[in-house]
Design an enzyme around this catalytic site. Structure first.
Site, PDB file in Angstrom:
ATOM      1  N   PHE A 104       0.813  -1.218   0.000  1.00 20.25           N
ATOM      2  CA  PHE A 104       0.000   0.000   0.000  1.00 20.25           C
ATOM      3  C   PHE A 104       0.847   1.270   0.000  1.00 20.25           C
ATOM      4  CE2 PHE A 104       0.881  -0.208   4.500  1.00 20.25           C
ATOM      5  CZ  PHE A 104       0.770   1.096   4.970  1.00 20.25           C
ATOM      6  N   LYS A 105       2.116   1.172   0.384  1.00 17.84           N
ATOM      7  CA  LYS A 105       2.968   2.354   0.417  1.00 17.84           C
ATOM      8  C   LYS A 105       3.138   2.977  -0.977  1.00 17.84           C
ATOM      9  CE  LYS A 105       3.724   1.572   4.784  1.00 17.84           C
ATOM     10  NZ  LYS A 105       4.988   1.300   5.428  1.00 17.84           N
ATOM     11  N   ASP A 106       2.893   2.177  -2.017  1.00 17.39           N
ATOM     12  CA  ASP A 106       3.028   2.695  -3.385  1.00 17.39           C
ATOM     13  C   ASP A 106       2.069   3.854  -3.654  1.00 17.39           C
ATOM     14  OD1 ASP A 106       5.053   0.973  -4.398  1.00 17.39           O
ATOM     15  OD2 ASP A 106       3.587  -0.627  -4.610  1.00 17.39           O
TER      16      ASP A 106
END
Length: 764
Positions: A104-106
């Site tokens: 999810f950091k993308d």
């Protein structure tokens, strides 16, 4: 919209300034001065990028609106398929792992570098930025990808040696960007994060960096530019539920969020404050359940011993973003007091109500059981972090709840297989293949590529050495990097070229030794190009030393001379303080090189078609299909361009010329589409390869080996001696087959997988 420090509400700065600084000088984190309202019911049918633009525009009010939309659309092109996807099983799963690093950091870290670059340019900041980031696994790789070869920005990532999964470690350590350094430390994530915060608050270190025109910023969620983009997917999920008729407009839903550093769930809190109908935000902790205990008792105790779990991105005891929530619930004076207590004794109490939140945690056995239960009962594969949230949803019997699925199960294949009761291998990639076999779930493209990537970073230090490593990394001088190129692609003689992720780099230092400089100008192509650029603009030459680091083999048809020319020209532009106009650089480089097919992709990146006409260079860049990958077969002998040119005939018959023209047209379209059969036909050439292939010993045997493999086609790179081989993206066997057969030949050959460089030449 202004942004305040959690430790000084009187401080008010713009969004651009907050993103550039990362953290306030007083040690506080930046927060918005208010929460703008947003009605999702009026925006149900927006695509993700348009929704992001509308929401972020409410916060980033000092960004040009059109430029912001351009940045958002550019940033999210790296996602596979849907950007965010809600899967409807027994529960609702918001899949946030379809970006480049499968986590999810993308969502924020594909965007932050472009926001930061725009902010710096628009504020007139010319100093170099050093991004300093601590990671528990996913932030590091997402940040490294986000800032990949970004001009005038360096990035240093710290991660705990034993605190990340094998795939997370390989993702970070194999990063080949030239502006990055990855270091593992002997401590845990909290040690890394504490060291980063200490450096940000150390005026002595900041002054040392300032003397070199370097300032610090962060890619951690302490940077408000990391937090704001995550608000969007909460709204997007709600719209998806309404559009899919799972809920009615206005119905309240809940979100269960696996969290350790409190950033992801805080974005949900911001969405709720903006008007999204959220009933509860459920904090899902693993065995390191300091957050759960805090929200239940008001006691925050980080003195516990950190437990290593199968959900390592949540193995955190000090949750940075909690400081923001404390501010929203109290005042800057309270935050200062509590953060002072935390720094001194790693413990504090906070008496307040949190009606928006529920909390729970899952131990290791409960996490494994949730993985197995979800797979066998719902036919749905989840990673250990998502499983923590799934356990809590089931335990509480929650309805109308969206579980944030934060990472691909393939990033933790060993843990997932073990949870399913399957035997596991010591080889993580064997586990990935087996997990695919039993689940049929698509393996993310970048994880598939990871197996063949070599380790670039192998740095391990003690946690008390972090400060020295940061200063050492920052002390590097200005560097120029230029990619290798493969020109004359099949029938694309003197017109078609491709940039590859193999680089020549040079560090620049001004010189007082005029005599040595003048000698170098006589004999060295880089110095010649540098001096020639000054002469073109009628400016006095400033002596300089080039410290060249060459990874591109010379006289092998991979554009080594073109890189030297481009380095020299770009260095001259830098010293003369000229804007880096790539078309102007191309024009000068073409005059030196004679034709643009090698220098064009070296400057622009990707694949380019170019022509020289009346001293003007015309160029078009296009994207090669992801269905294709490239292998460079490099024989152990040089082939000079001069010799390769001499062998070509002075004239060609009409039939051969027409043959090449028709094949070149098909080749360009086939490279874009990835059509295998068309590529086989289109890569044939009658202008230069029939004459130049004769220079390569054992060429007949080499072509037979390639022909017996499953390779699509091959061509002579540049004027040779390298042969470029095109493979299907999922072809794992051909490389090993060709490598094995080459060993039986008498000559020495290197076989190197090379990805396309899409950026081209840049300055760090």
């Amino acid at each position: 919209m202004k942004f305040l420090s959690t430790r000084n509400s009187k401080l008010k700065i713009s969004a651009r300034e907050a993103i550039v600084k990362g953290i306030s000088d007083d040690g506080g984190l930046f927060v918005p001065e208010s929460f703008p309202k947003f009605n999702i019911m009026e925006n149900l049918n927006l695509k993700y990028t348009d929704l992001a633009h509308k929401i972020l525009s409410l916060y980033l009010t000092d960004f040009d609106s059109n430029k912001l939309l351009e940045i958002i659309e550019k940033s999210y092109t790296s996602f596979e398929g849907e950007i965010a996807k809600v899967s409807y099983k027994k529960d609702f799963y918001l899949e946030l792992y379809h970006g480049k690093t499968s986590a999810f950091k993308d969502f924020a870290l594909c965007l932050l570098p472009n926001l930061l670059t725009y902010a710096k340019e628009s504020l007139g900041i010319k100093e170099k930025t050093l991004i300093l980031t601590a990671t528990s696994g996913d932030t590091g790789k997402a940040a490294l990808e986000g800032f990949y070869n970004t001009e005038n920005i360096d990035i240093l990532v710290l991660y705990p040696t034993e605190g990340v999964s094998a795939i997370q470690k390989k993702q970070m350590d194999s990063t080949d960007s030239l502006n990055s350094k990855v270091i593992s430390i002997d401590g845990n994530f909290d040690d890394a994060q504490s060291a980063v915060k200490k450096i940000f608050n150390d005026n002595k270190i900041k002054n040392k960096l300032s003397e070199k025109n370097i300032y610090l910023s962060s890619a951690n969620s302490i940077n408000i530019g990391r937090l704001l983009p995550q608000i969007v997917y909460y709204f997007y999920a709600y719209a998806d539920l309404v559009n899919s008729k799972k809920i009615s407009g206005g119905d309240k839903i809940s979100f269960c969020v696996p969290t350790g550093n409190f950033g992801d769930i805080l974005a949900g809190y911001y969405a709720r404050e903006m008007g999204l109908p959220i009933e509860k935000l459920i904090i899902a902790s693993n065995s390191n359940n300091v957050l759960t205990e805090f929200f239940m008792s008001g006691l925050y105790d980080a003195n516990k011993k950190l437990k290593k779990t199968i959900s390592p991105s949540m193995d955190i005891l000090v949750s940075s973003n909690l400081e923001r929530l404390l501010y929203h619930k109290s005042s800057d004076s309270v935050v200062r007091e509590k953060m002072k207590e935390l720094a001194a004794s790693r413990i504090f109490t906070f008496e307040n109500e949190f009606p928006e939140f529920l909390c729970g945690y899952a131990d290791e056995e409960e996490t494994k059981n949730a993985i197995a239960k979800t797979f066998y009962e719902e036919n749905y594969l989840i990673d250990p972090h998502t499983a923590v949230a799934k356990h809590i949803v089931d335990e509480f019997g929650l309805k109308n709840t969206v579980i944030l699925s934060t990472a691909s199960p393939y990033k933790f294949s060993t843990a997932v297989l073990s949870s399913l009761g399957e035997k596991v291998s010591q080889d993580e990639f064997e586990n990935i293949d087996y997990l695919y076999k039993i689940s049929g779930v698509k393996i993310p493209r970048e994880i598939k590529k990871l197996k063949s990537k070599k380790i670039i970073h192998d740095n391990k230090i003690n946690k008390d050495e972090i400060e020295d490593e940061v200063l050492k990394f920052a002390n590097r001088g200005m560097r120029i990097a230029v990619p290798a190129t493969s020109a004359n692609i099949g029938p694309g003689f003197d017109s078609l070229g491709l940039a590859l992720k193999l680089y020549n780099t040079s560090e620049l230092k001004k010189s007082k030794d005029l005599k040595s400089f003048n000698e170098n100008v006589k004999d060295n192509l880089t110095y010649k190009a540098y001096a020639h650029t000054f002469e073109i603009y009628g400016e006095k030459i400033v002596p300089i030393d080039f410290k060249l680091n060459s990874d591109i083999p010379m006289s092998r048809g991979l554009g080594s001379s073109a890189t030297c020319v481009v380095i020299g020209i770009m260095a001259a532009f830098s010293v003369m303080n000229k804007k880096f106009d790539k078309k102007e650089i191309l024009k000068i480089a073409t005059k030196i090189e004679g034709h643009p097919d090698n220098v064009s992709p070296a400057i622009f990146g990707g694949i380019t078609a170019s022509i020289l006409e009346d001293e003007e260079v015309y160029v078009e860049k296009f994207k090669v299909s992801d269905k294709i990958k490239f292998l460079a077969l490099i024989p152990d002998f040089k082939l000079s361009t001069e010799r390769a040119r001499e062998v070509l005939p002075k004239s060609y018959n009409k039939k051969d010329v027409v043959f090449n023209i028709s094949h070149l047209s098909l080749l360009i379209l086939s490279l874009i589409s990835g059509d295998e059969n068309n590529l086989k036909a289109a890569l044939q050439d009658k202008i230069h390869e029939p004459y130049r292939f004769k220079f390569i010993p054992e060429i007949n045997e080499i072509e037979k080996i390639i022909g017996k493999s499953s390779a699509i086609a091959h061509y002579l790179s540049g004027s040779g001696s390298t042969i470029m081989i095109l493979l299907k993206e999922n072809d794992k066997e051909s490389e090993e087959f060709i490598r094995g057969k080459l060993k039986k030949l008498s000559g020495e050959y290197k076989l190197i997988p090379l990805e396309i460089d899409d950026k081209g030449a840049f300055i760090i």
